[in-house]
Design a protein around this motif. Structure first.
Motif, mmCIF file in Angstrom:
data_model
loop_
_atom_site.group_PDB
_atom_site.id
_atom_site.type_symbol
_atom_site.label_atom_id
_atom_site.label_comp_id
_atom_site.label_asym_id
_atom_site.label_seq_id
_atom_site.Cartn_x
_atom_site.Cartn_y
_atom_site.Cartn_z
ATOM 1 N N GLN A 140 0.832 -1.196 0.000
ATOM 2 C CA GLN A 140 0.000 0.000 0.000
ATOM 3 C C GLN A 140 0.869 1.249 0.000
ATOM 4 O O GLN A 140 1.980 1.239 0.535
ATOM 5 N N PRO A 141 0.386 2.336 -0.574
ATOM 6 C CA PRO A 141 1.141 3.598 -0.532
ATOM 7 C C PRO A 141 1.388 4.056 0.902
ATOM 8 O O PRO A 141 0.581 3.789 1.800
ATOM 9 N N ASN A 142 2.491 4.772 1.106
ATOM 10 C CA ASN A 142 2.869 5.212 2.449
ATOM 11 C C ASN A 142 1.957 6.291 3.011
ATOM 12 O O ASN A 142 1.797 6.397 4.230
ATOM 13 N N ASN A 143 1.394 7.124 2.130
ATOM 14 C CA ASN A 143 0.735 8.343 2.576
ATOM 15 C C ASN A 143 -0.762 8.383 2.315
ATOM 16 O O ASN A 143 -1.334 9.452 2.077
ATOM 17 N N GLY B 294 -6.554 17.240 -1.510
ATOM 18 C CA GLY B 294 -5.224 17.544 -0.997
ATOM 19 C C GLY B 294 -4.281 16.373 -0.903
ATOM 20 O O GLY B 294 -3.367 16.376 -0.070
ATOM 21 N N ASN B 295 -4.459 15.367 -1.756
ATOM 22 C CA ASN B 295 -3.537 14.215 -1.798
ATOM 23 C C ASN B 295 -2.975 14.061 -3.206
ATOM 24 O O ASN B 295 -3.311 13.118 -3.924
ATOM 25 N N PRO B 296 -2.108 14.995 -3.629
ATOM 26 C CA PRO B 296 -1.651 14.968 -5.024
ATOM 27 C C PRO B 296 -0.525 13.990 -5.318
ATOM 28 O O PRO B 296 -0.182 13.787 -6.485
ATOM 29 N N ILE B 297 0.079 13.384 -4.284
ATOM 30 C CA ILE B 297 1.234 12.517 -4.503
ATOM 31 C C ILE B 297 1.059 11.203 -3.752
ATOM 32 O O ILE B 297 0.659 11.198 -2.580
ATOM 33 N N LEU B 298 1.331 10.103 -4.441
ATOM 34 C CA LEU B 298 1.355 8.775 -3.831
ATOM 35 C C LEU B 298 2.794 8.278 -3.799
ATOM 36 O O LEU B 298 3.524 8.405 -4.790
ATOM 37 N N THR B 299 3.212 7.711 -2.683
ATOM 38 C CA THR B 299 4.563 7.176 -2.546
ATOM 39 C C THR B 299 4.499 5.718 -2.121
ATOM 40 O O THR B 299 3.831 5.389 -1.134
ATOM 41 N N ILE B 300 5.164 4.855 -2.881
ATOM 42 C CA ILE B 300 5.210 3.422 -2.585
ATOM 43 C C ILE B 300 6.673 3.023 -2.436
ATOM 44 O O ILE B 300 7.500 3.349 -3.303
ATOM 45 N N VAL C 258 7.737 8.835 -11.020
ATOM 46 C CA VAL C 258 9.125 8.955 -10.584
ATOM 47 C C VAL C 258 9.570 7.632 -9.963
ATOM 48 O O VAL C 258 8.862 7.063 -9.124
ATOM 49 N N PHE C 259 10.740 7.160 -10.384
ATOM 50 C CA PHE C 259 11.409 6.016 -9.735
ATOM 51 C C PHE C 259 12.719 6.536 -9.139
ATOM 52 O O PHE C 259 13.505 7.166 -9.840
ATOM 53 N N ARG C 260 12.946 6.255 -7.849
ATOM 54 C CA ARG C 260 14.165 6.728 -7.206
ATOM 55 C C ARG C 260 14.666 5.705 -6.194
ATOM 56 O O ARG C 260 13.933 4.799 -5.784
ATOM 57 N N HIS C 261 15.928 5.860 -5.811
ATOM 58 C CA HIS C 261 16.506 5.044 -4.753
ATOM 59 C C HIS C 261 15.785 5.373 -3.452
ATOM 60 O O HIS C 261 15.662 6.536 -3.074
ATOM 61 N N ALA C 262 15.311 4.358 -2.750
ATOM 62 C CA ALA C 262 14.461 4.589 -1.580
ATOM 63 C C ALA C 262 15.209 5.226 -0.419
ATOM 64 O O ALA C 262 14.584 5.848 0.448
ATOM 65 N N GLU C 263 16.530 5.104 -0.394
ATOM 66 C CA GLU C 263 17.298 5.627 0.741
ATOM 67 C C GLU C 263 18.046 6.913 0.394
ATOM 68 O O GLU C 263 17.970 7.902 1.118
ATOM 69 N N THR C 264 18.757 6.922 -0.714
ATOM 70 C CA THR C 264 19.531 8.109 -1.090
ATOM 71 C C THR C 264 18.701 9.118 -1.881
ATOM 72 O O THR C 264 19.148 10.250 -2.088
ATOM 73 N N LYS C 265 17.533 8.704 -2.359
ATOM 74 C CA LYS C 265 16.615 9.551 -3.125
ATOM 75 C C LYS C 265 17.177 9.944 -4.491
ATOM 76 O O LYS C 265 16.709 10.907 -5.110
ATOM 77 N N GLN C 266 18.170 9.219 -4.985
ATOM 78 C CA GLN C 266 18.653 9.460 -6.340
ATOM 79 C C GLN C 266 17.561 9.080 -7.339
ATOM 80 O O GLN C 266 16.998 7.983 -7.273
ATOM 81 N N VAL C 267 17.297 9.966 -8.283
ATOM 82 C CA VAL C 267 16.254 9.717 -9.270
ATOM 83 C C VAL C 267 16.792 8.805 -10.362
ATOM 84 O O VAL C 267 17.804 9.103 -11.010
ATOM 85 N N VAL C 268 16.116 7.690 -10.554
ATOM 86 C CA VAL C 268 16.479 6.747 -11.614
ATOM 87 C C VAL C 268 15.778 7.129 -12.918
ATOM 88 O O VAL C 268 16.377 7.127 -13.992
ATOM 89 N N GLU C 269 14.497 7.458 -12.830
ATOM 90 C CA GLU C 269 13.742 7.912 -13.997
ATOM 91 C C GLU C 269 12.601 8.807 -13.525
ATOM 92 O O GLU C 269 11.933 8.514 -12.531
ATOM 93 N N HIS C 270 12.383 9.893 -14.251
ATOM 94 C CA HIS C 270 11.323 10.836 -13.919
ATOM 95 C C HIS C 270 10.628 11.251 -15.211
ATOM 96 O O HIS C 270 11.221 11.944 -16.040
ATOM 97 N N LEU D 224 13.775 0.479 -3.968
ATOM 98 C CA LEU D 224 13.055 1.327 -4.925
ATOM 99 C C LEU D 224 11.907 2.087 -4.267
ATOM 100 O O LEU D 224 11.166 1.539 -3.445
ATOM 101 N N GLU D 225 11.793 3.344 -4.639
ATOM 102 C CA GLU D 225 10.653 4.163 -4.236
ATOM 103 C C GLU D 225 9.941 4.652 -5.485
ATOM 104 O O GLU D 225 10.573 5.182 -6.407
ATOM 105 N N ILE D 226 8.635 4.458 -5.535
ATOM 106 C CA ILE D 226 7.816 4.882 -6.675
ATOM 107 C C ILE D 226 6.953 6.052 -6.222
ATOM 108 O O ILE D 226 6.254 5.968 -5.208
ATOM 109 N N GLU D 227 7.007 7.122 -6.972
ATOM 110 C CA GLU D 227 6.227 8.319 -6.646
ATOM 111 C C GLU D 227 5.301 8.629 -7.808
ATOM 112 O O GLU D 227 5.757 8.769 -8.953
#
Length: 442
Positions: A11-14, A26-32, A88-100, A178-181
């Motif tokens: 499930q999404p975090n937020n 007021g929920n414009p972003i989902l983070t998994i 957005v796909f990014r590293h879940a810990e360092t937050k480096q963007v893999v693809e946006h 992986l973090e998916i936004e």
């Protein structure tokens, strides 16, 4: 060690305690988040599932019916993909963007019709992605789903097409968690009015519930301490055209460009509840104040792709079949063929809704005219300009220190601004090292 596959449901975090998510609330972003674990993620298995409700009132209690909010429409070509604005796909810990991928809905407006035929649209895509052949079937099956007075949400389960997920590789989560936004689109972009009036639909909004991401993870398979993950990434850019000499200019900063394509929409349609912001038709003239006249196509007469000011890869400009002395409404076969090949290689053009029926010049951007864009058959208008730089899908062309340009001669004589959404397909490498960490190489 034995190898085992598990199917995860995350499930999404937020998500709020109500379990309901909407841009309007007021929920414009989902983070998994797929956290660090000893497993290999099958990127092609990622699926976003949930339920879609559409409401005509701000309280979220009244659905559209054939007697109330009758003008309410949404893109039948995109279905549930119309709610996604950015991916957005990014590293879940360092937050480096893999693809946006920005302007994700605009990207999918061109990608989906090229990849799916009418049989797909009338079959499995209507069940999984809420995509329908025309606006009437989408209206009756999705927008007015609860018109019987009983709240019946629309179920969906979709992949998330991107360069990363369309690759063939497995992602080691112990090295690259992986973090998916997912950024949701505004309601004014998702919806539009059938007649250009918004009085009765001003409070309409969409609502998502029961959201989860499903995926397949393989455990017991040792990942190397060092490795590379190569995939074809999508990068998006935005420009505006207003004159007959229309130029798109960017310093891409990308070293392995494989292809580029651009689609168009009148700038007044973007985030406008009165018009379809996901329209992908030819550049057009502005309709008159009554919305009943003009609005015809502003013909693209010549096209040149440039690299540092020189025509490249073709040394000639592409000319349209239509001119001042030949006002034919037929399709530009060479332009459309290049556009389709820029999205996917020509050898993969086995299923598509692109046809002379939805790529010709017989329609206008007038909602109230009999030739209005909502009447374009085969899922709607499909037009764009594109070029393929590397037919072998190998190393591409280096634009890291070169300027990218598209020069077009058009019929934009009335100053009506046209939004041009440019998408660049380039090769990206994600390198990981147990000691040095993760690096994204463009």
């Amino acid at each position: 060690m034995s190898v085992a596959k598990k199917y995860l449901s995350i499930q999404p975090n937020n998500v709020p305690s109500s379990g309901k998510v909407s841009f309007a609330r007021g929920n414009p972003i989902l983070t998994i988040t797929l956290g660090r674990q000893d497993g290999m993620l099958d990127l092609s298995s990622l699926r976003l599932a949930g339920k879609l409700n559409i409401w005509r009132d701000a309280a979220g209690t009244l659905p559209p019916t054939d007697a109330a909010a009758t003008e309410l429409r949404a893109s039948h070509k995109l279905g549930i993909y119309g709610v996604i604005d950015q991916l957005v796909f990014r590293h879940a810990e360092t937050k480096q963007v893999v693809e946006h991928i920005r302007h994700y809905g605009r990207f999918m407006s061109s990608y989906l019709p090229v990849m799916a035929g009418m049989q797909d649209v009338a079959g499995h895509l209507s069940e999984t992605a809420l995509i329908y052949p025309n606006y009437q079937s989408f209206r009756d099956s999705v927008v007015r789903r609860s018109a019987d007075g009983v709240t019946t949400p629309n179920d969906f389960c979709i992949p998330l097409p991107s360069g990363l997920t369309l690759g063939e590789s497995m992602l080691p989560l112990d090295k690259v968690p992986l973090e998916i936004e997912i950024h949701l689109a505004p309601d004014s972009q998702f919806f539009y009015s059938s007649d250009g009036t918004t009085t009765n639909i001003a409070n309409a909004f969409y609502e998502l519930s029961g959201l989860e991401v499903a995926c397949e993870v393989t455990y017991g398979q040792q990942s190397p301490d060092k490795g590379l993950l190569s995939f074809n990434s999508i990068t998006s850019y935005f420009s505006t055209l207003e004159t007959t000499n229309s130029i798109i200019n960017f310093n891409l900063g990308l070293s392995k460009v494989l292809a580029s394509f651009v689609n168009f929409v009148p700038s007044s349609f973007v985030n406008n509840l009165a018009q379809d912001g996901y329209l992908t038709y030819m550049p057009s003239l502005a309709p008159n104040a009554a919305g009943t006249g003009d609005g015809g196509v502003a013909n693209v007469e010549t096209i040149s792709f440039l690299r540092n000011g020189e025509r490249f890869p073709s040394a000639f400009e592409v000319e349209s079949v239509r001119s001042a002395t030949n006002e034919t409404p037929v399709v530009d076969s060479q332009i459309i063929k290049s556009f389709l090949s820029a999205i996917i290689p020509e050898k993969m053009h086995t299923r598509t809704t692109a046809s002379p029926l939805n790529t010709n010049r017989n329609f206008t951007v007038n909602q109230n005219a009999e030739t209005g864009y909502r009447f374009i058959p085969d899922t709607g208008g499909l037009y764009g300009v594109g070029v393929l730089y590397d037919q072998l899908d190998s190393e591409g062309v280096d634009f890291s220190r070169s300027q990218f340009s598209i020069q077009m001669t058009t019929g934009l004589v009335d100053g009506n601004p046209i939004s041009a959404y440019l998408f660049i397909k380039s090769k990206v490498v994600v390198a990981w090292d147990a000691q040095m960490g993760v690096q994204v190489i463009n």
